[in-house]
Enzyme design. Structure first.
Site, PDB file in Angstrom:
ATOM      1  N   ARG A  68     -19.531  61.366 -35.023  1.00 51.69           N
ATOM      2  CA  ARG A  68     -18.254  62.026 -34.703  1.00 51.69           C
ATOM      3  C   ARG A  68     -17.149  60.999 -34.485  1.00 51.69           C
ATOM      4  O   ARG A  68     -15.971  61.295 -34.702  1.00 51.69           O
ATOM      5  CB  ARG A  68     -18.445  62.926 -33.473  1.00 51.69           C
TER       6      ARG A  68
ATOM      7  N   ILE B 132      -9.776  68.368 -33.170  1.00 52.73           N
ATOM      8  CA  ILE B 132     -11.169  68.462 -33.623  1.00 52.73           C
ATOM      9  C   ILE B 132     -11.866  69.388 -32.626  1.00 52.73           C
ATOM     10  O   ILE B 132     -11.690  69.264 -31.410  1.00 52.73           O
ATOM     11  CB  ILE B 132     -11.855  67.078 -33.678  1.00 52.73           C
ATOM     12  N   SER B 133     -12.623  70.354 -33.128  1.00 54.50           N
ATOM     13  CA  SER B 133     -13.248  71.336 -32.237  1.00 54.50           C
ATOM     14  C   SER B 133     -14.247  70.669 -31.290  1.00 54.50           C
ATOM     15  O   SER B 133     -14.838  69.642 -31.605  1.00 54.50           O
ATOM     16  CB  SER B 133     -13.969  72.405 -33.055  1.00 54.50           C
ATOM     17  N   GLN B 134     -14.441  71.318 -30.147  1.00 55.56           N
ATOM     18  CA  GLN B 134     -15.435  70.878 -29.161  1.00 55.56           C
ATOM     19  C   GLN B 134     -16.835  70.936 -29.803  1.00 55.56           C
ATOM     20  O   GLN B 134     -17.162  71.909 -30.490  1.00 55.56           O
ATOM     21  CB  GLN B 134     -15.359  71.847 -27.979  1.00 55.56           C
ATOM     22  N   PRO B 135     -17.666  69.914 -29.594  1.00 60.39           N
ATOM     23  CA  PRO B 135     -19.012  69.922 -30.186  1.00 60.39           C
ATOM     24  C   PRO B 135     -19.806  71.201 -29.897  1.00 60.39           C
ATOM     25  O   PRO B 135     -20.504  71.706 -30.775  1.00 60.39           O
ATOM     26  CB  PRO B 135     -19.689  68.694 -29.552  1.00 60.39           C
TER      27      PRO B 135
END
Ligand code: SAH
Length: 210
Positions: free
Chosen positions: A33, A59-62
């Site tokens: 990431r 960027i989206s949260q994992p």
């Protein structure tokens, strides 16, 4: 901070938050990431948070990436997946580990250019991406076994539903900021079955090009 230890810690957190799919957890563990965010943020790349990627996007949260991928894969590994909102390309890279071919659409040119460079340097060969308005889908490759949308429209776009294969699934956040819900919509022989997955917070799905 980009070490295997910080990735392992992230996977432990996702497991605790309810992610069950071992193959999804393995893909989160193995996908770098930190390559998808600005170098200045690399030390936070394995925190379970959204991070800025420029142009007012994130960027989206994992956890959300894992949750959406897990929900998409419940019906089996898809042949073709369409993603709306390439952004930095991290979710795209995760999907590419499960689908034969991933198609991704982004409406901000600079983000798309950066994402493409990453796909190339990380050697992903099954991702095709275009600059365009994802609300229109990508009819040339339809139908898709999976469609995953990473920006929120006010309501489910009919065009995307029409590009789903029977048995295929659309994972999409719906609503205005502060009150969005993540939906899973499966196409059946005679209609659609909708399931509510989570409360979420995504940037809005815009119309037209950036
Ligand atoms: N999956 C991405 C999420 C980025 S945020 C990541 O993890 O990096 C959502 C993205 O959707 C932004 O890059 C935004 O530009 C894009 N987007 C918003 N509306 C869009 C549209 N109509 N068509 C294509 N992309 C869109």
């Amino acid at each position: 901070m980009t070490s295997q230890r910080s990735r392992d810690r992230l996977v432990i957190q996702l497991r605790e938050m309810g992610i069950r799919s071992e193959s999804v957890l393995a893909s989160i563990r193995s996908t770098p990431r930190h390559i998808f965010v600005d170098e200045a943020l690399a030390s936070r790349a394995y925190d379970n948070t959204a991070l800025p990627i420029g142009h007012n996007q994130t960027i989206s949260q994992p956890y959300i990436v894992a949750r959406m991928t897990e929900a998409l894969l419940e019906t089996g590994e898809p042949d073709r997946v369409l993603e709306i909102g390439t952004g930095c390309g991290y979710q795209t890279a995760i999907l590419a580990q499960f689908a034969r071919q991933v198609y991704s659409i982004e409406r901000i040119k600079a983000l798309l250019a950066n994402a493409r460079e990453r796909f190339q340097s990380l050697n992903y060969r099954n991702i095709k991406s275009i600059y365009g308005d994802g609300g229109q889908g990508w009819p040339e490759n339809a139908p898709y076994q999976g469609i995953l949308v990473t920006a929120a429209p006010a309501k489910v776009p009919e065009t995307l539903l029409s590009q789903l294969a029977v048995g295929g699934r659309l994972i999409i956040p719906i609503g205005h900021s502060g009150q969005q819900k993540l939906l899973s919509i499966t196409r059946t022989d005679d209609g659609y079955v909708e399931k509510h997955l989570d409360g979420v917070s995504f940037v809005p799905l815009r119309t037209g090009m950036g």
